[in-house]
Design a protein around this motif. Structure first.
Motif, short mmCIF file in Angstrom:
data_model
loop_
_atom_site.label_atom_id
_atom_site.label_comp_id
_atom_site.label_asym_id
_atom_site.label_seq_id
_atom_site.Cartn_x
_atom_site.Cartn_y
_atom_site.Cartn_z
N TYR A 1 60.24 132.03 72.55
CA TYR A 1 59.02 132.70 72.32
C TYR A 1 59.24 134.27 72.72
O TYR A 1 60.05 134.78 73.52
N ASP A 2 58.27 135.17 72.37
CA ASP A 2 58.36 136.26 72.89
C ASP A 2 57.26 136.74 73.93
O ASP A 2 56.44 136.23 74.04
N ILE A 3 57.58 137.96 74.57
CA ILE A 3 56.94 138.40 75.77
C ILE A 3 56.55 139.88 75.28
O ILE A 3 57.44 140.59 75.15
N ASN A 4 55.16 140.16 75.54
CA ASN A 4 54.59 141.67 75.14
C ASN A 4 55.25 142.72 76.02
O ASN A 4 55.86 143.61 76.00
N SER B 1 63.13 136.62 71.99
CA SER B 1 63.13 135.13 71.87
C SER B 1 64.34 134.28 71.96
O SER B 1 64.25 133.13 72.00
#
Ligand SMILES: N[C@@H](CCC(=O)N[C@@H](CS)C(=O)NCC(=O)O)C(=O)O
Lengths: 339, 404
Positions: free
Chosen positions: B69-72, B80
């Motif tokens: 998943y991506d983190i802003n 990711s």
């Protein structure tokens, strides 16, 4: 001495309370109601109406299971769960079955120790954008801000899709669909992404649904279905065959309107007879009454009727049958043989 | 002495463990300790057994698998494809960022509000009382949501900044306040920036030396140096000269409107602003009360004595009241800092990606490792709290009353 006994008793009590009982069927029967993990509110799938009655596509499956086991489609207690809490709640035994737009995946099936006995909706992930943005393809989304529900397959697919296409995005994590909708409508994100059925359902509640488009790209496979705890196969069988009964009934033309009549006496179609219990002993084999499927179909009809009433083209959600048509019509809905 | 040895030595009997006051408390403690151990052992055993029944084991290997998943908001780079452990680290840094900035802002506002609440000006004192009571008596979560709602609903969308739109950038087109956050210019460090930074650090050290010299001089001769003006000059002049001498190595990148959003510059996300402001405002109310009580704890006689010696009110505050008040203020202040840090885990409500949201949220969810994830999260908060309180205790031992 008495203290040790007390502590021992406490520990034993903790032990028994902690173990999610293996025999869910007995629990449900003893309780007299089914605990069904559901959405917090997604129009067409699961949402309480003005009188507090839950209704929707997923809700109907919960009611069908309750009818099969308890003979009463109303004997359901709905437990709204967020995408983050749903599997923990199921594993901990807070719900008997989870019908909440949940995707059947390898990890969930194995590592999370769940089982997905059947699929009730074949879906895929899509993107919704305001029409005013003038975007016509997901490939044009470079640099966009995207709202995603955390704890979903959605956020993983999203990362994969953008990375594979070499474009960047800014994720805005939200906890519930309602929050995502609010952020999207406020313009805090350009794009809302989730299962296409969820997008259509969300859009249907907008003031001006026509101002928003769902982009043509489908970026994942999302087989959605009911989930149960791994290991209780008897209960899994009941959930699986209830779902199949709904699908098979549509294929054989058994509807809410004619089920009572067809079940009154054996018909010419042995498959229908076995399904409705006028021939053979299928019910007894999974610990249910002989006419369990009759009760299931009397609640809201067969799969096709449930689809049309809640999310079909005549409703605000307006989904076409597509992949979810009967196999005889080129879809993937294939009710197992009742024999 | 002789009296005691005259008694025949009593032989030890088991029943004495219960009936002899000398041994009884020991017996009770040993039994209690055993019961507690037994209970804990049961708890652990119970958990392991139940997890086994569910078909789950306890393992931390998930930390080394791909997060997916991506983190802003990332202080260190993250994609990711990185591991869950790195995602946890990104979250931890985000927690620390909001905690440190929150503690600073809360202290500043809290000291102001606390001092002003004691003001002789009726209106000022009342306004501050109102502020403190409002903040203290409403749940923090409400404040976080209020600030977030204001930030997302009352600010324009990036597309409103387009030609003919309703919104405009402020501060000579360098800052854009949008419903996705505030975009500010970002410094770009070119070659030679190091020299400027080195000058800055040297100047700051110089200021401390200056203060020390000035203090010594005042103690020895009674003469005062214009410390403030000298410090300011030392802070600004050398750095500015170095900046131009090296050829202006530090430039600013301004945010510019791109396809969907502002590009370039630094995005201070609304989730961060909401959490930071709400945590600071909320905690500042408690700090204000601590400061007020600290000041009130210093006896009035001290002020009167200082005035009698001809001291100015502000120097009285600085040299007489505050040093004594600090002794009362620091210990409860520590617990406010701890509270703020732990409260930052409410970040989840606005989607701020702190340790709770990454390690204790998405990671736990995607891997199904609830027990392990939450355990690690607990250990992280525990260690952070212990570090904060030992650092503050160290400072406290410097200001506390030294009894000789
Ligand atoms: N199918 C995905 C996504 C499930 C999901 O969370 N769907 C959303 C929209 S389709 C939803 O049901 N939201 C309702 C809510 O938040 O109550 C999964 O299983 O991870």
């Amino acid at each position: 001495m008495t203290k040790t006994v007390f502590i021992g008793a406490l520990a034993v009590a903790g032990l028994t309370a902690g173990i999610a009982s293996a025999a869910t069927l007995d629990d449900v029967k003893a309780r007299g109601s089914l605990k069904c993990g559901s959405n917090e509110g997604l129009a067409g799938f699961a949402a309480p109406d003005a009188n507090g009655n839950w209704e929707g596509f997923d809700v109907s499956l919960c009611r069908a299971i309750a009818a099969a086991v308890l003979g009463d489609g109303q004997a359901v207690e709905f437990v709204p769960l967020t995408s983050q809490t749903r599997f923990t709640a199921l594993a901990a035994g807070e719900v008997d079955v989870l019908v909440r737009n949940s995707t059947w995946t390898f990890t969930r099936d194995t590592d999370l120790a769940l089982d997905f006995p059947a699929i009730n909706y074949y879906d895929g992930q899509g993107f919704m954008v305001p029409r005013a943005l003038g975007v016509s393809s997901a490939a044009e989304l470079d640099g966009a801000t995207v709202c995603i529900q955390t704890g979903t397959t959605t956020e993983l697919n999203l990362a994969d899709y953008f990375r594979a296409n070499g474009i960047s995005y800014e994720p805005v994590p939200v906890a519930t669909n309602a929050e995502g909708q609010q952020q999207y409508l406020a313009g805090a994100c350009d794009v809302y992404t989730t299962d296409i059925s969820g997008l259509a359902a969300t859009r249907a509640t907008f003031e001006a649904p026509g101002d928003h488009v769902i982009l043509p790209e489908v970026v994942s496979k999302e087989p959605l279905g009911p989930a149960v705890r791994h290991g209780d196969n008897a209960w899994g069988d009941i959930v699986r065959w209830t779902t199949h009964a709904l699908v098979a009934a549509e294929e054989y033309g058994v509807t809410k309107a004619n089920v009572a009549e067809l079940a009154a006496a054996p018909t010419d179609n042995p498959e229908v007879n076995r399904l409705l219990g006028t021939e053979g002993e299928l019910g007894a084999m999974i610990g249910l009454d002989a006419d369990w499927a009759v009760k299931v179909l009397s609640v809201a009809g067969n799969y096709g009727e449930i689809f049309e009433a809640n999310i079909g083209e005549s409703t605000a959600v307006g989904l076409a049958r597509g992949l979810n048509a009967q196999w005889t019509d080129g879809g993937l809905m294939y009710g197992g043989p009742f024999r | 002495m002789a009296d005691i040895s005259d008694h025949p030595r009593e032989t030890f009997r088991i029943s004495m463990l219960l009936y002899d006051a000398r041994y009884r408390s020991l017996t009770i403690q040993v039994v209690a300790a055993m019961l507690i151990m037994l209970f804990l052992a049961q708890l652990v055993d119970n958990t392991v057994t139940n997890l086994a029944v569910l078909g789950k084991d306890i393992s931390f290997s998930f930390l080394w698998s791909t997060a997916g998943y991506d983190i802003n908001q990332q202080i260190i780079p993250f994609t990711s494809q990185d591991t869950h452990a790195r995602a946890a680290l990104v979250g931890i840094l985000n927690t620390l960022l909001v905690a440190v900035l929150g503690c600073i802002l809360a202290t500043v506002i809290g000291v102001f509000a606390g001092v002003l609440r004691l003001s002789k000006n009726w209106l000022v004192a009342r306004v501050m009382t109102f502020y403190v009571e409002c903040m203290r008596n409403t749940p923090l979560l409400i404040w976080i949501l209020i600030v977030f709602a204001v930030m997302t609903e009352a600010t324009p969308q990036p597309r409103d900044f387009r030609e003919g739109g309703t919104a405009a950038m402020v501060f000579a087109d360098s800052v854009a306040v949008t419903n996705r956050g505030v975009f500010i210019p970002r410094p770009i460090w070119a070659d030679g920036s190091g020299i400027v930074v080195a000058f800055l650090i040297l100047s700051i050290i110089g200021i401390f030396v200056l203060r020390y010299v000035a203090r010594k001089r005042q103690e020895d001769t009674g003469q005062q140096l214009p410390v403030l003006r000298l410090s300011l000059a030392m802070l600004i002049v050398p750095v500015t000269l170095a900046f131009f001498a090296v050829g202006r190595p530090i430039t600013l990148e301004y945010p510019e409107l791109g396809g969907f959003n502002f590009e370039g510059g630094l995005q201070v996300r609304n989730s961060f602003i909401a959490l930071w402001l709400a945590l600071s405002l909320y905690t500042s109310a408690f700090i204000a009360e601590i400061v007020r009580s600290g000041i009130l704890a210093v006896s009035k006689g001290q002020t009167e004595a200082a005035f009698a010696l001809g001291m100015q009110p502000n120097r009285t505050m600085q040299l007489i009241i505050l040093p004594q008040a600090l002794r009362v203020i620091i210990p409860p202040l520590i617990s406010q800092f701890l509270n703020l840090t732990k409260n930052s885990s409410l970040a989840l409500a606005v989607g701020y990606m702190d340790a709770r949201s990454t390690l204790g949220g998405i990671t736990v969810n995607q891997t199904g490792r609830e027990l392990e994830g939450i355990l690690l999260l607990g250990i992280f908060y525990l260690i952070t709290s212990l570090i904060i309180s030992s650092a503050m205790n160290f400072y406290n031992s410097g200001v506390k009353l030294k009894e000789r």
